[in-house]
Design a protein around this motif. Sequence first.
Motif, PDB file in Angstrom:
ATOM      1  N   HIS A  66      13.097 -35.037 -39.099  1.00 52.42           N
ATOM      2  CA  HIS A  66      11.925 -34.188 -39.047  1.00 52.42           C
ATOM      3  C   HIS A  66      11.384 -34.066 -37.617  1.00 52.42           C
ATOM      4  O   HIS A  66      10.506 -33.492 -37.468  1.00 52.42           O
ATOM      5  N   ASP A  67      12.367 -34.617 -36.659  1.00 52.45           N
ATOM      6  CA  ASP A  67      11.905 -34.588 -35.134  1.00 52.45           C
ATOM      7  C   ASP A  67      12.959 -34.131 -34.376  1.00 52.45           C
ATOM      8  O   ASP A  67      14.011 -34.280 -34.223  1.00 52.45           O
ATOM      9  N   ALA A  68      12.509 -32.777 -33.977  1.00 51.05           N
ATOM     10  CA  ALA A  68      13.599 -31.775 -33.237  1.00 51.05           C
ATOM     11  C   ALA A  68      13.671 -32.035 -31.866  1.00 51.05           C
ATOM     12  O   ALA A  68      14.913 -32.079 -31.471  1.00 51.05           O
ATOM     13  N   VAL A  69      12.831 -32.798 -31.211  1.00 49.10           N
ATOM     14  CA  VAL A  69      13.118 -33.313 -29.900  1.00 49.10           C
ATOM     15  C   VAL A  69      14.146 -34.615 -30.125  1.00 49.10           C
ATOM     16  O   VAL A  69      15.046 -34.632 -29.330  1.00 49.10           O
ATOM     17  N   GLU A  70      13.711 -35.529 -30.933  1.00 52.89           N
ATOM     18  CA  GLU A  70      14.727 -36.571 -31.061  1.00 52.89           C
ATOM     19  C   GLU A  70      16.076 -36.225 -31.510  1.00 52.89           C
ATOM     20  O   GLU A  70      16.949 -37.025 -31.021  1.00 52.89           O
ATOM     21  N   PHE A  71      16.136 -35.314 -32.367  1.00 52.03           N
ATOM     22  CA  PHE A  71      17.528 -35.211 -32.981  1.00 52.03           C
ATOM     23  C   PHE A  71      18.340 -34.279 -31.965  1.00 52.03           C
ATOM     24  O   PHE A  71      19.527 -34.632 -31.637  1.00 52.03           O
ATOM     25  N   ARG A  72      17.763 -33.353 -30.800  1.00 48.63           N
ATOM     26  CA  ARG A  72      18.412 -32.740 -30.012  1.00 48.63           C
ATOM     27  C   ARG A  72      18.834 -33.633 -29.025  1.00 48.63           C
ATOM     28  O   ARG A  72      20.109 -33.749 -28.317  1.00 48.63           O
ATOM     29  N   GLU A  73      17.896 -34.720 -28.723  1.00 51.97           N
ATOM     30  CA  GLU A  73      18.204 -35.683 -27.623  1.00 51.97           C
ATOM     31  C   GLU A  73      19.496 -36.480 -27.865  1.00 51.97           C
ATOM     32  O   GLU A  73      20.369 -37.028 -27.258  1.00 51.97           O
ATOM     33  N   GLU A  74      19.667 -36.812 -29.101  1.00 53.25           N
ATOM     34  CA  GLU A  74      20.719 -37.927 -29.673  1.00 53.25           C
ATOM     35  C   GLU A  74      22.053 -37.290 -29.483  1.00 53.25           C
ATOM     36  O   GLU A  74      23.116 -37.610 -29.554  1.00 53.25           O
ATOM     37  N   HIS A  75      21.891 -35.853 -29.643  1.00 59.93           N
ATOM     38  CA  HIS A  75      23.195 -35.008 -29.828  1.00 59.93           C
ATOM     39  C   HIS A  75      23.210 -34.048 -28.426  1.00 59.93           C
ATOM     40  O   HIS A  75      24.210 -33.027 -28.456  1.00 59.93           O
ATOM     41  N   LYS A  76      22.646 -34.359 -27.516  1.00 62.18           N
ATOM     42  CA  LYS A  76      22.683 -33.325 -26.503  1.00 62.18           C
ATOM     43  C   LYS A  76      24.095 -32.896 -25.719  1.00 62.18           C
ATOM     44  O   LYS A  76      24.063 -32.108 -25.151  1.00 62.18           O
ATOM     45  N   GLU A  77      24.884 -33.832 -26.052  1.00 66.58           N
ATOM     46  CA  GLU A  77      26.180 -33.642 -25.317  1.00 66.58           C
ATOM     47  C   GLU A  77      26.895 -32.500 -26.155  1.00 66.58           C
ATOM     48  O   GLU A  77      28.000 -32.040 -25.560  1.00 66.58           O
ATOM     49  N   LYS A  78      26.506 -32.332 -27.234  1.00 70.63           N
ATOM     50  CA  LYS A  78      27.394 -31.363 -28.250  1.00 70.63           C
ATOM     51  C   LYS A  78      26.591 -30.037 -28.447  1.00 70.63           C
ATOM     52  O   LYS A  78      27.373 -29.051 -28.870  1.00 70.63           O
ATOM     53  N   VAL A  79      25.304 -29.980 -28.078  1.00 69.44           N
ATOM     54  CA  VAL A  79      24.642 -28.940 -28.402  1.00 69.44           C
ATOM     55  C   VAL A  79      23.937 -28.258 -27.311  1.00 69.44           C
ATOM     56  O   VAL A  79      23.717 -28.639 -26.343  1.00 69.44           O
ATOM     57  N   GLY A  80      23.170 -27.183 -27.760  1.00 70.51           N
ATOM     58  CA  GLY A  80      22.416 -26.464 -26.902  1.00 70.51           C
ATOM     59  C   GLY A  80      21.053 -26.493 -26.974  1.00 70.51           C
ATOM     60  O   GLY A  80      20.387 -27.660 -27.531  1.00 70.51           O
ATOM     61  N   ARG A  81      20.272 -25.575 -27.239  1.00 72.58           N
ATOM     62  CA  ARG A  81      18.635 -25.483 -27.285  1.00 72.58           C
ATOM     63  C   ARG A  81      18.561 -25.185 -28.681  1.00 72.58           C
ATOM     64  O   ARG A  81      19.091 -24.757 -29.513  1.00 72.58           O
ATOM     65  N   TRP A  82      17.176 -25.311 -28.935  1.00 70.65           N
ATOM     66  CA  TRP A  82      16.454 -24.847 -30.220  1.00 70.65           C
ATOM     67  C   TRP A  82      16.203 -23.331 -30.208  1.00 70.65           C
ATOM     68  O   TRP A  82      15.283 -22.801 -29.281  1.00 70.65           O
ATOM     69  N   LEU A  83      16.902 -22.268 -30.876  1.00 69.16           N
ATOM     70  CA  LEU A  83      16.781 -20.957 -30.506  1.00 69.16           C
ATOM     71  C   LEU A  83      15.814 -20.559 -31.682  1.00 69.16           C
ATOM     72  O   LEU A  83      15.748 -20.895 -32.876  1.00 69.16           O
ATOM     73  N   VAL A  84      14.926 -19.494 -31.554  1.00 69.70           N
ATOM     74  CA  VAL A  84      13.878 -19.181 -32.482  1.00 69.70           C
ATOM     75  C   VAL A  84      13.536 -17.327 -32.416  1.00 69.70           C
ATOM     76  O   VAL A  84      14.069 -17.105 -31.294  1.00 69.70           O
ATOM     77  N   GLY A  85      13.380 -16.841 -33.464  1.00 64.84           N
ATOM     78  CA  GLY A  85      13.144 -15.642 -33.471  1.00 64.84           C
ATOM     79  C   GLY A  85      11.931 -15.070 -33.751  1.00 64.84           C
ATOM     80  O   GLY A  85      10.857 -15.794 -34.305  1.00 64.84           O
ATOM     81  N   ASP A  86      11.379 -13.845 -33.428  1.00 66.95           N
ATOM     82  CA  ASP A  86      10.104 -13.220 -33.649  1.00 66.95           C
ATOM     83  C   ASP A  86      10.327 -12.453 -35.062  1.00 66.95           C
ATOM     84  O   ASP A  86      10.569 -11.197 -34.701  1.00 66.95           O
ATOM     85  N   TYR A  87      10.432 -12.815 -36.351  1.00 69.41           N
ATOM     86  CA  TYR A  87      11.047 -12.136 -37.291  1.00 69.41           C
ATOM     87  C   TYR A  87       9.860 -11.027 -37.735  1.00 69.41           C
ATOM     88  O   TYR A  87       8.654 -11.395 -37.822  1.00 69.41           O
ATOM     89  N   GLU A  88      10.406  -9.960 -38.313  1.00 69.54           N
ATOM     90  CA  GLU A  88       9.896  -9.016 -38.938  1.00 69.54           C
ATOM     91  C   GLU A  88      10.172  -8.677 -40.414  1.00 69.54           C
ATOM     92  O   GLU A  88      11.328  -8.905 -40.771  1.00 69.54           O
ATOM     93  N   ALA A  89       9.383  -8.358 -41.461  1.00 66.85           N
ATOM     94  CA  ALA A  89       9.792  -7.995 -42.621  1.00 66.85           C
ATOM     95  C   ALA A  89      10.899  -7.130 -42.664  1.00 66.85           C
ATOM     96  O   ALA A  89      10.827  -6.086 -41.914  1.00 66.85           O
ATOM     97  N   GLY A  90      11.755  -7.399 -43.427  1.00 64.85           N
ATOM     98  CA  GLY A  90      13.256  -6.584 -43.551  1.00 64.85           C
ATOM     99  C   GLY A  90      14.366  -7.035 -42.798  1.00 64.85           C
ATOM    100  O   GLY A  90      15.524  -6.776 -43.000  1.00 64.85           O
ATOM    101  N   ASP A  91      13.949  -8.057 -41.863  1.00 61.96           N
ATOM    102  CA  ASP A  91      14.933  -8.848 -41.113  1.00 61.96           C
ATOM    103  C   ASP A  91      15.691  -9.757 -42.056  1.00 61.96           C
ATOM    104  O   ASP A  91      14.877 -10.272 -42.856  1.00 61.96           O
TER     105      ASP A  91
END
Length: 343
Positions: A267-292
């Motif tokens: 449940h910790d996005a910072v901790e999980f990414r740090e644990e696997h940072k050699e294999k993954v990139g950033r946390w990506l997010v969108g500005d979602y609209e109804a219909g997407d």
Amino acid sequence: MASVDVLSVPGIPTYGTEDTTPQLPNLRSNRGEYVEQSATGWMLSTHTDTPLEEMRKRFQEDGYIWVKNVIPREDVYDMREQYANIALPYRWHSYFSRFAHTGMLCPDTSPRDGIFNPASDPNAHEGIGGLPEDTTKQLLNAAHVDPLYRTFLAHPSLRSFIRHFTGWKQEVIVDRAMLRHNCPGSKSTGIHYDQYFLRDGDDEFLTAWVPIGDCAPAGGGLMYLENSTSLGKDLEGEFLRKAEHLPKQERIDAFNKFMANDGFMSHDAVEFREEHKEKVGRWLVGDYEAGDVVFHNPWMIHAATKNEDELGRIRLASDLRFYEEGAQLDQRWMKVWTHDDGL
């Protein structure tokens, strides 16, 4: 709202007709600190008229594809407010009209907007994955069998796009579709990939995440861990190796003794990414609209952001899984969701 043009120069996304990229919001998960700005990024959005080859290429490379305006906006918002069909001997209720008497909604606001009542305790109104009060549990169960929702799952715009995108002659939706609401300040969906919940079927299914209403980046919508498909496959292989000696029903269980007790990896996005940072990139997010609609593969690691929506909006979305007709289905999921179904 801002979205990235899928045909923009790789690595240099542009937003609409503006020349500058909008400021990334402060993102966090259920636990831990806010994710550093350098560890977050914007998802790329795709329009429905993008060439099919380009859409498939992006899905293959990124593990997700965020498609704009798949479903008519007004059809989506009809799920948020009261809907009545006088031709039927009973009323059809949209999601938030069903909860209007519980104190969850802000007084003198429309269920169409889904504004949380700041005088209420958000933990008392948790949705799927939380520990809501008994009244809320009953309403959640009823919402999943409501004719309006079951009809929405078969929306022709959504279904025709899925066939177009996948090339399937016919798709099959699992009956265990889920409606998730997330009040500001309440617990959000933890970090996971979908395959470990559906281990008893083919791993070639398509998840569709449908925001039912506009959802700001810090409003409880999904965030995806960049380049995480391979990590998801590696983690699943590790889980299965540990559990290979277990009876089948335990081995396929997302809550077996080798998994987290609530089915999530963290449940910790910072901790999980740090644990696997050699294999993954950033946390990506969108500005979602109804219909997407965001489509992702079974291995893509994702979670929901903590809902800190500035307007107090309750995040409402539906998780749908589709197989090609003829595929091996996870039969545990071929029944309508209930709060105590153990899956």
